[in-house]
Motif scaffolding. Structure first.
Motif, PDB file in Angstrom:
ATOM      1  N   THR A  78      36.768 -46.968 -26.579  1.00  0.00           N
ATOM      2  CA  THR A  78      37.233 -45.995 -27.576  1.00  0.00           C
ATOM      3  C   THR A  78      38.745 -46.028 -27.708  1.00  0.00           C
ATOM      4  O   THR A  78      39.289 -45.951 -28.824  1.00  0.00           O
ATOM      5  N   GLN A  79      39.429 -46.143 -26.587  1.00  0.00           N
ATOM      6  CA  GLN A  79      40.895 -46.206 -26.619  1.00  0.00           C
ATOM      7  C   GLN A  79      41.377 -47.417 -27.410  1.00  0.00           C
ATOM      8  O   GLN A  79      42.286 -47.303 -28.253  1.00  0.00           O
ATOM      9  N   ASP A  80      40.781 -48.567 -27.178  1.00  0.00           N
ATOM     10  CA  ASP A  80      41.181 -49.778 -27.900  1.00  0.00           C
ATOM     11  C   ASP A  80      40.910 -49.654 -29.392  1.00  0.00           C
ATOM     12  O   ASP A  80      41.731 -50.061 -30.232  1.00  0.00           O
ATOM     13  N   GLU A  90      46.710 -43.802 -40.921  1.00  0.00           N
ATOM     14  CA  GLU A  90      47.437 -42.655 -40.378  1.00  0.00           C
ATOM     15  C   GLU A  90      46.500 -41.517 -39.993  1.00  0.00           C
ATOM     16  O   GLU A  90      46.840 -40.694 -39.145  1.00  0.00           O
ATOM     17  N   SER A  91      45.315 -41.460 -40.610  1.00  0.00           N
ATOM     18  CA  SER A  91      44.393 -40.363 -40.324  1.00  0.00           C
ATOM     19  C   SER A  91      43.852 -40.413 -38.910  1.00  0.00           C
ATOM     20  O   SER A  91      43.346 -39.404 -38.407  1.00  0.00           O
ATOM     21  N   LEU A  92      43.927 -41.552 -38.249  1.00  0.00           N
ATOM     22  CA  LEU A  92      43.393 -41.673 -36.897  1.00  0.00           C
ATOM     23  C   LEU A  92      44.347 -41.116 -35.837  1.00  0.00           C
ATOM     24  O   LEU A  92      43.982 -41.061 -34.665  1.00  0.00           O
ATOM     25  N   LYS A  93      45.538 -40.713 -36.240  1.00  0.00           N
ATOM     26  CA  LYS A  93      46.453 -40.151 -35.254  1.00  0.00           C
ATOM     27  C   LYS A  93      45.916 -38.843 -34.686  1.00  0.00           C
ATOM     28  O   LYS A  93      46.083 -38.538 -33.500  1.00  0.00           O
ATOM     29  N   GLU A  94      45.266 -38.049 -35.527  1.00  0.00           N
ATOM     30  CA  GLU A  94      44.646 -36.819 -35.031  1.00  0.00           C
ATOM     31  C   GLU A  94      43.504 -37.139 -34.083  1.00  0.00           C
ATOM     32  O   GLU A  94      43.321 -36.451 -33.066  1.00  0.00           O
ATOM     33  N   SER A  95      42.769 -38.193 -34.406  1.00  0.00           N
ATOM     34  CA  SER A  95      41.692 -38.611 -33.501  1.00  0.00           C
ATOM     35  C   SER A  95      42.260 -39.081 -32.169  1.00  0.00           C
ATOM     36  O   SER A  95      41.651 -38.855 -31.110  1.00  0.00           O
ATOM     37  N   LEU A  96      43.424 -39.724 -32.205  1.00  0.00           N
ATOM     38  CA  LEU A  96      44.077 -40.133 -30.952  1.00  0.00           C
ATOM     39  C   LEU A  96      44.462 -38.926 -30.108  1.00  0.00           C
ATOM     40  O   LEU A  96      44.336 -38.949 -28.876  1.00  0.00           O
ATOM     41  N   GLY A  97      44.922 -37.846 -30.752  1.00  0.00           N
ATOM     42  CA  GLY A  97      45.244 -36.634 -30.010  1.00  0.00           C
ATOM     43  C   GLY A  97      44.018 -36.036 -29.342  1.00  0.00           C
ATOM     44  O   GLY A  97      44.076 -35.598 -28.170  1.00  0.00           O
ATOM     45  N   LEU A  98      42.899 -36.043 -30.067  1.00  0.00           N
ATOM     46  CA  LEU A  98      41.655 -35.540 -29.462  1.00  0.00           C
ATOM     47  C   LEU A  98      41.206 -36.431 -28.303  1.00  0.00           C
ATOM     48  O   LEU A  98      40.701 -35.941 -27.284  1.00  0.00           O
ATOM     49  N   PHE A  99      41.387 -37.736 -28.475  1.00  0.00           N
ATOM     50  CA  PHE A  99      40.981 -38.640 -27.405  1.00  0.00           C
ATOM     51  C   PHE A  99      41.854 -38.450 -26.162  1.00  0.00           C
ATOM     52  O   PHE A  99      41.370 -38.590 -25.033  1.00  0.00           O
ATOM     53  N   ARG A 101      43.057 -35.673 -25.071  1.00  0.00           N
ATOM     54  CA  ARG A 101      42.500 -34.511 -24.362  1.00  0.00           C
ATOM     55  C   ARG A 101      41.188 -34.875 -23.678  1.00  0.00           C
ATOM     56  O   ARG A 101      40.936 -34.457 -22.537  1.00  0.00           O
ATOM     57  N   LEU A 102      40.363 -35.653 -24.369  1.00  0.00           N
ATOM     58  CA  LEU A 102      39.104 -36.084 -23.746  1.00  0.00           C
ATOM     59  C   LEU A 102      39.371 -37.019 -22.582  1.00  0.00           C
ATOM     60  O   LEU A 102      38.654 -36.990 -21.560  1.00  0.00           O
ATOM     61  N   SER A 103      40.400 -37.856 -22.715  1.00  0.00           N
ATOM     62  CA  SER A 103      40.731 -38.794 -21.650  1.00  0.00           C
ATOM     63  C   SER A 103      41.162 -38.066 -20.377  1.00  0.00           C
ATOM     64  O   SER A 103      40.893 -38.536 -19.252  1.00  0.00           O
ATOM     65  N   ALA A 104      41.813 -36.912 -20.524  1.00  0.00           N
ATOM     66  CA  ALA A 104      42.195 -36.136 -19.339  1.00  0.00           C
ATOM     67  C   ALA A 104      40.952 -35.691 -18.556  1.00  0.00           C
ATOM     68  O   ALA A 104      40.914 -35.783 -17.315  1.00  0.00           O
ATOM     69  N   HIS A 105      39.930 -35.254 -19.297  1.00  0.00           N
ATOM     70  CA  HIS A 105      38.679 -34.876 -18.622  1.00  0.00           C
ATOM     71  C   HIS A 105      38.014 -36.102 -17.998  1.00  0.00           C
ATOM     72  O   HIS A 105      37.420 -36.018 -16.912  1.00  0.00           O
ATOM     73  N   GLY A 106      38.095 -37.239 -18.682  1.00  0.00           N
ATOM     74  CA  GLY A 106      37.488 -38.442 -18.131  1.00  0.00           C
ATOM     75  C   GLY A 106      38.170 -38.908 -16.862  1.00  0.00           C
ATOM     76  O   GLY A 106      37.505 -39.314 -15.900  1.00  0.00           O
ATOM     77  N   ALA A 143      33.247 -39.708 -26.622  1.00  0.00           N
ATOM     78  CA  ALA A 143      34.027 -40.938 -26.811  1.00  0.00           C
ATOM     79  C   ALA A 143      33.324 -41.890 -27.775  1.00  0.00           C
ATOM     80  O   ALA A 143      33.960 -42.484 -28.659  1.00  0.00           O
ATOM     81  N   ASP A 144      32.014 -42.033 -27.624  1.00  0.00           N
ATOM     82  CA  ASP A 144      31.271 -42.916 -28.527  1.00  0.00           C
ATOM     83  C   ASP A 144      31.323 -42.410 -29.960  1.00  0.00           C
ATOM     84  O   ASP A 144      31.416 -43.202 -30.913  1.00  0.00           O
ATOM     85  N   SER A 145      31.276 -41.074 -30.133  1.00  0.00           N
ATOM     86  CA  SER A 145      31.332 -40.514 -31.478  1.00  0.00           C
ATOM     87  C   SER A 145      32.664 -40.833 -32.149  1.00  0.00           C
ATOM     88  O   SER A 145      32.708 -41.228 -33.330  1.00  0.00           O
TER      89      SER A 145
END
Length: 248
Positions: A78-80, A90-99, A101-106, A143-145
């Protein structure tokens, strides 16, 4: 002379500063490259170790290794995908921010499972395993979503671009084959032109219709010599005699 020396000294200082800056940048880039290589090598070794444990060990320890491998594989993919897509979208920058936060839990979950690998109390590990499995499934599903949404978005953009490109190519191909779009011959598309009208009849000059038949015969008859009466011509009482010419 002093001004020339000052200019030369200033240029020397600038060259030294520029060289130092370039050197620092090169050293920093090399250090980051080395760190990246070491991290990737360590990650590869750890992934192979987890894969070996998941196949070789049975029970809670083997399942714990499988959970860690599944979590790390999903988060890395997902990170890659997000980083690759954010460079163009540019719209994926918000998705990167969510990831992030998810990455911290991971990372927190992966660290917890790594510490439990050396837990001597297998009963405690077995007791905590269902909760670890549930948390892993939730993080992996999120992450898969994100990953599949980013891929679907990229594929949609690619399809739209391909449709637009195909339409432009069709228009260009039609323009290049301009001769095939000309109107077909008149014989294939329009009815044949009507026959030209007959020219008006000219007025007869020598031959006419039946009312003038006697005149026609006279005109057609050959010229005959005039009939000359025999000499001497007869004299009629009503004719005057010619006067004799006077003589002097």
């Amino acid at each position: 002379m002093e001004a020339v020396i000052a200019v030369v000294a200033l240029l020397f200082v600038l060259f030294v500063a520029a060289g130092a800056y370039v050197t620092v940048k090169a050293v920093g880039a090399a250090k980051r490259g080395v760190d990246r290589t070491i991290t990737q090598a360590r990650r590869t070794v750890e992934d192979h170790t987890l894969r070996a444990k998941s196949l070789a060990q049975l029970g809670p320890a083997g399942e714990l290794a499988q959970l860690r491998l599944k979590l790390r594989t999903s988060m890395r993919a997902t990170q890659d995908a997000l980083h690759a897509g954010a460079a163009e979208d540019e719209s994926l920058k918000e998705s990167l921010g969510l990831f992030q936060r998810l990455s911290a839990h991971g990372h927190e979950l992966d660290g917890e499972m790594r510490r439990l690998e050396s837990e001597p109390d297998r009963a405690t590990l077995t007791e905590r395993l269902p909760g670890l499995r549930e948390r892993t499934e939730r993080i992996v599903a999120s992450a898969d979503s994100l990953r599949w949404a980013a891929r679907d978005r990229a594929r949609r953009f690619a399809d739209d671009d391909l449709d637009s490109l195909s339409a432009q190519i069709d228009v260009e191909a039609g323009a290049l084959r301009h001769w095939t779009t000309e109107e077909p011959p008149a014989s294939a598309t329009t009815p044949p032109p009507p026959w030209p009208e007959a020219p008006p009849a000219e007025a007869p000059t020598a031959r006419q219709t039946w009312p003038d038949e006697p005149r026609r015969r006279t005109a057609e008859a050959p010229t005959q010599p005039a009939i000359t009466p025999p000499d001497p011509r007869p004299a009629y009482p009503w004719q005057k005699k010619p006067r004799p010419e006077s003589t002097t």
